[in-house]
Design a protein around this motif. Sequence first.
Motif, PDB file in Angstrom:
ATOM      1  N   LEU A  69      10.409  11.509  15.673  1.00  0.00           N
ATOM      2  CA  LEU A  69      10.062  12.705  16.352  1.00  0.00           C
ATOM      3  C   LEU A  69       8.982  12.495  17.470  1.00  0.00           C
ATOM      4  N   VAL A  70       9.169  13.025  18.517  1.00  0.00           N
ATOM      5  CA  VAL A  70       8.461  12.871  19.698  1.00  0.00           C
ATOM      6  C   VAL A  70       8.110  13.986  20.250  1.00  0.00           C
ATOM      7  N   ALA A 273      25.537  16.820  23.002  1.00  0.00           N
ATOM      8  CA  ALA A 273      24.084  16.805  22.794  1.00  0.00           C
ATOM      9  C   ALA A 273      23.834  15.271  23.134  1.00  0.00           C
ATOM     10  N   ASP A 274      22.611  14.555  22.671  1.00  0.00           N
ATOM     11  CA  ASP A 274      22.344  13.459  23.195  1.00  0.00           C
ATOM     12  C   ASP A 274      23.227  12.556  22.433  1.00  0.00           C
ATOM     13  N   GLY A 275      23.562  11.291  22.927  1.00  0.00           N
ATOM     14  CA  GLY A 275      24.492  10.176  22.222  1.00  0.00           C
ATOM     15  C   GLY A 275      23.306   9.418  21.481  1.00  0.00           C
ATOM     16  N   PHE A 276      23.909   8.999  20.360  1.00  0.00           N
ATOM     17  CA  PHE A 276      23.003   8.029  19.452  1.00  0.00           C
ATOM     18  C   PHE A 276      23.900   6.995  18.827  1.00  0.00           C
ATOM     19  N   GLU A 277      23.255   5.984  18.009  1.00  0.00           N
ATOM     20  CA  GLU A 277      23.696   4.887  17.527  1.00  0.00           C
ATOM     21  C   GLU A 277      24.182   5.463  15.934  1.00  0.00           C
ATOM     22  N   LEU A 278      25.515   5.219  15.744  1.00  0.00           N
ATOM     23  CA  LEU A 278      26.238   5.430  14.510  1.00  0.00           C
ATOM     24  C   LEU A 278      26.631   4.419  13.901  1.00  0.00           C
ATOM     25  N   ASN A 279      25.870   3.486  12.827  1.00  0.00           N
ATOM     26  CA  ASN A 279      26.288   2.364  12.222  1.00  0.00           C
ATOM     27  C   ASN A 279      26.427   1.207  13.280  1.00  0.00           C
ATOM     28  N   GLY A 280      25.728   0.989  14.463  1.00  0.00           N
ATOM     29  CA  GLY A 280      26.098   0.152  15.337  1.00  0.00           C
ATOM     30  C   GLY A 280      27.077   0.453  16.300  1.00  0.00           C
ATOM     31  N   ASP A 323      31.770  22.188  11.101  1.00  0.00           N
ATOM     32  CA  ASP A 323      32.010  23.614  11.471  1.00  0.00           C
ATOM     33  C   ASP A 323      30.543  24.462  11.500  1.00  0.00           C
ATOM     34  N   ARG A 324      30.003  25.146  12.672  1.00  0.00           N
ATOM     35  CA  ARG A 324      28.767  25.693  12.772  1.00  0.00           C
ATOM     36  C   ARG A 324      28.990  27.195  12.456  1.00  0.00           C
ATOM     37  N   GLY A 325      30.034  27.574  11.830  1.00  0.00           N
ATOM     38  CA  GLY A 325      30.043  28.822  11.371  1.00  0.00           C
ATOM     39  C   GLY A 325      30.053  29.898  12.478  1.00  0.00           C
ATOM     40  N   ASN A 326      29.230  30.856  12.381  1.00  0.00           N
ATOM     41  CA  ASN A 326      29.251  32.165  13.235  1.00  0.00           C
ATOM     42  C   ASN A 326      28.123  31.768  14.223  1.00  0.00           C
ATOM     43  N   ASP A 327      27.651  30.792  14.072  1.00  0.00           N
ATOM     44  CA  ASP A 327      26.124  30.533  15.106  1.00  0.00           C
ATOM     45  C   ASP A 327      26.576  30.389  16.580  1.00  0.00           C
ATOM     46  N   SER A 328      25.940  31.066  17.451  1.00  0.00           N
ATOM     47  CA  SER A 328      26.248  31.105  18.781  1.00  0.00           C
ATOM     48  C   SER A 328      25.642  29.988  19.323  1.00  0.00           C
ATOM     49  N   PHE A 329      26.410  29.463  20.545  1.00  0.00           N
ATOM     50  CA  PHE A 329      25.900  28.314  21.379  1.00  0.00           C
ATOM     51  C   PHE A 329      25.014  28.837  22.322  1.00  0.00           C
ATOM     52  N   LYS A 330      23.725  28.471  22.458  1.00  0.00           N
ATOM     53  CA  LYS A 330      22.544  28.817  23.457  1.00  0.00           C
ATOM     54  C   LYS A 330      22.458  27.760  24.449  1.00  0.00           C
ATOM     55  N   PHE A 331      22.894  28.138  25.757  1.00  0.00           N
ATOM     56  CA  PHE A 331      22.830  26.996  26.611  1.00  0.00           C
ATOM     57  C   PHE A 331      21.287  27.130  27.042  1.00  0.00           C
ATOM     58  N   GLY A 332      20.803  25.988  27.780  1.00  0.00           N
ATOM     59  CA  GLY A 332      19.496  25.654  28.043  1.00  0.00           C
ATOM     60  C   GLY A 332      18.559  25.359  26.853  1.00  0.00           C
ATOM     61  N   THR A 333      19.042  25.056  25.837  1.00  0.00           N
ATOM     62  CA  THR A 333      18.169  24.732  24.711  1.00  0.00           C
ATOM     63  C   THR A 333      18.160  23.515  24.359  1.00  0.00           C
ATOM     64  N   PRO A 334      17.102  22.878  23.793  1.00  0.00           N
ATOM     65  CA  PRO A 334      17.098  21.435  23.350  1.00  0.00           C
ATOM     66  C   PRO A 334      18.391  21.255  22.256  1.00  0.00           C
ATOM     67  N   ARG A 335      18.913  19.889  22.462  1.00  0.00           N
ATOM     68  CA  ARG A 335      19.926  19.515  21.212  1.00  0.00           C
ATOM     69  C   ARG A 335      19.731  17.958  21.104  1.00  0.00           C
ATOM     70  N   ALA A 336      20.027  17.522  19.783  1.00  0.00           N
ATOM     71  CA  ALA A 336      19.982  16.159  19.576  1.00  0.00           C
ATOM     72  C   ALA A 336      20.865  15.983  18.409  1.00  0.00           C
ATOM     73  N   ALA A 337      21.138  14.667  18.484  1.00  0.00           N
ATOM     74  CA  ALA A 337      21.914  14.419  17.110  1.00  0.00           C
ATOM     75  C   ALA A 337      21.366  12.933  16.684  1.00  0.00           C
ATOM     76  N   TRP A 338      21.577  12.432  15.357  1.00  0.00           N
ATOM     77  CA  TRP A 338      21.022  11.198  15.083  1.00  0.00           C
ATOM     78  C   TRP A 338      21.405  10.882  13.736  1.00  0.00           C
ATOM     79  N   LEU A 339      21.260   9.657  13.030  1.00  0.00           N
ATOM     80  CA  LEU A 339      21.701   9.515  11.578  1.00  0.00           C
ATOM     81  C   LEU A 339      20.453   8.937  10.993  1.00  0.00           C
ATOM     82  N   ILE A 398      13.931  14.676  18.725  1.00  0.00           N
ATOM     83  CA  ILE A 398      14.359  13.480  17.744  1.00  0.00           C
ATOM     84  C   ILE A 398      15.098  12.675  18.578  1.00  0.00           C
ATOM     85  N   TYR A 399      14.880  11.178  18.380  1.00  0.00           N
ATOM     86  CA  TYR A 399      15.419  10.303  18.993  1.00  0.00           C
ATOM     87  C   TYR A 399      15.975   8.939  18.150  1.00  0.00           C
ATOM     88  N   GLY A 400      17.161   8.693  17.771  1.00  0.00           N
ATOM     89  CA  GLY A 400      17.416   7.685  16.683  1.00  0.00           C
ATOM     90  C   GLY A 400      17.472   6.377  17.438  1.00  0.00           C
TER      91      GLY A 400
END
Length: 452
Positions: A69-70, A273-280, A323-339, A398-400
């Motif tokens: 977490l940065v 979203a940001d790319g990340f390392e998934l099991n190498g 599935d994200r359900g009914n949650d809307s997509f917000k442009f211009g907001t931070p996104r990230a993915a990690w394991l 968050i950065y993996g």
Amino acid sequence: MERRQESERRGREIPIEILRDILVRLPTEDVVRSSCVSKLWRRIVGDPSFRELHHADHVAAPSESEALLVSEYRVPGRRDEVSFFNLSSGKAMCHVAIPSSYSLMNVCNGFICFALDYDQAPAVVCNPVTGETLELPEAPLIISEEEDRIDLSHLFVLGFSPHTREYKMFRLSSPSYIPYTDTNHKIYIAVYTLGGKGGWRQCSYLSQFCTSNRLPLPVHIDGHLYVPLETRLSGERTAGMLVLDVATETHRMYRLPYDYCHDGYHESWEMLADGFELNGQMCLAVNVLRPRRNVQFWVMTPTDELEDKDDDKLFWDLRYCLDRGNDSFKFGTPRAAWLDNDQMLCYRHAEVLYKHDTRGYSSSSNDGTLSFDKKVELPRAPYPSSSRYSSPTYRWNIYGGYRPSLLSPLTFAVPPSQGDKGKKRQFEHTLLGAITQSKRCIMGPAGRSAPR
């Protein structure tokens, strides 16, 4: 009596050579904690030769990556404050100051790279374990064939080669503004070997591609850098994944795992979203709007298996569709993915965190889409990240792919050359002479000099 107690105490002490051999085998977190045992242990751990030896052993051995977490706190007129937190331990690591308006560029083993994307300012390398930072030499200007300076945007990315055991900084530079129909632009690639001789050098260039601050951050995996790029061919916008080999400095382009022509994909880089390392392996999180809102996690084939494949369809594998359900997509907001913890797939969108246990059971719909196991509402930051002018701003992400290391970035500091010192001294001598000369005389009423 005192002499015998002193002799017995020394007899119980572990010889320094054996103690060093024990400590160098421990994981980084344990070594850091051991420095609090005594002054002797702290002196051993702080020794630059011990740090380099520990780094060499633990980089060569396979280790699980962690997530950081940065957070960045900015106040106009001051240096920015960056704080690091380890998600595995849930503890704060350190706080460092970096030049104002710098942004995080990528994570490489135990180093974090910060830089500007619009100026010739030098990049900064930081170790969150030790809190040490190193400012690299400034990269040279790029001159066009017409001997004119080109207005460029820059992307700095740090890589490590397990084979040569070298850290290299790559600078990818492309024109700041490109007309929509222009296909004659280039992206220039320069490289700097940390701790090496010779400074920055032009490596190569790619035609028809450019960088963008809207693209996901580059990812470093096993001696390769994965850098998303975009291009415009015949007026149409396309994209690709640039794979840079750190050791050989060669590159190859691959297509991304989707096509804008297909239904459900929106022509916006904010869908990634940001790319990340998934099991190498390199993984991209792609948002899909239709027919239902979900996040696709595409995993790229390892680079050692790509050379023999010519079919683009074999480069990527759709590993998860959540599935994200009914949650809307917000442009211009931070996104990230990690394991997280080698099992929990995490996706952040604005102030919402989605989690999916990759080793657990999740219900799926008829079309093969799974549901996230957990949805967490995150607290809002105390200062909006979009504030400007005199207001402070705060942002985090968050950065993996982080692997703790004791190696100090100051190990790669290059002393100033004698030529630089000579220029500095010559200037100081000329400046002093000009100032003292002006003090020797003053101008009289007739414009003639008169003694003071």
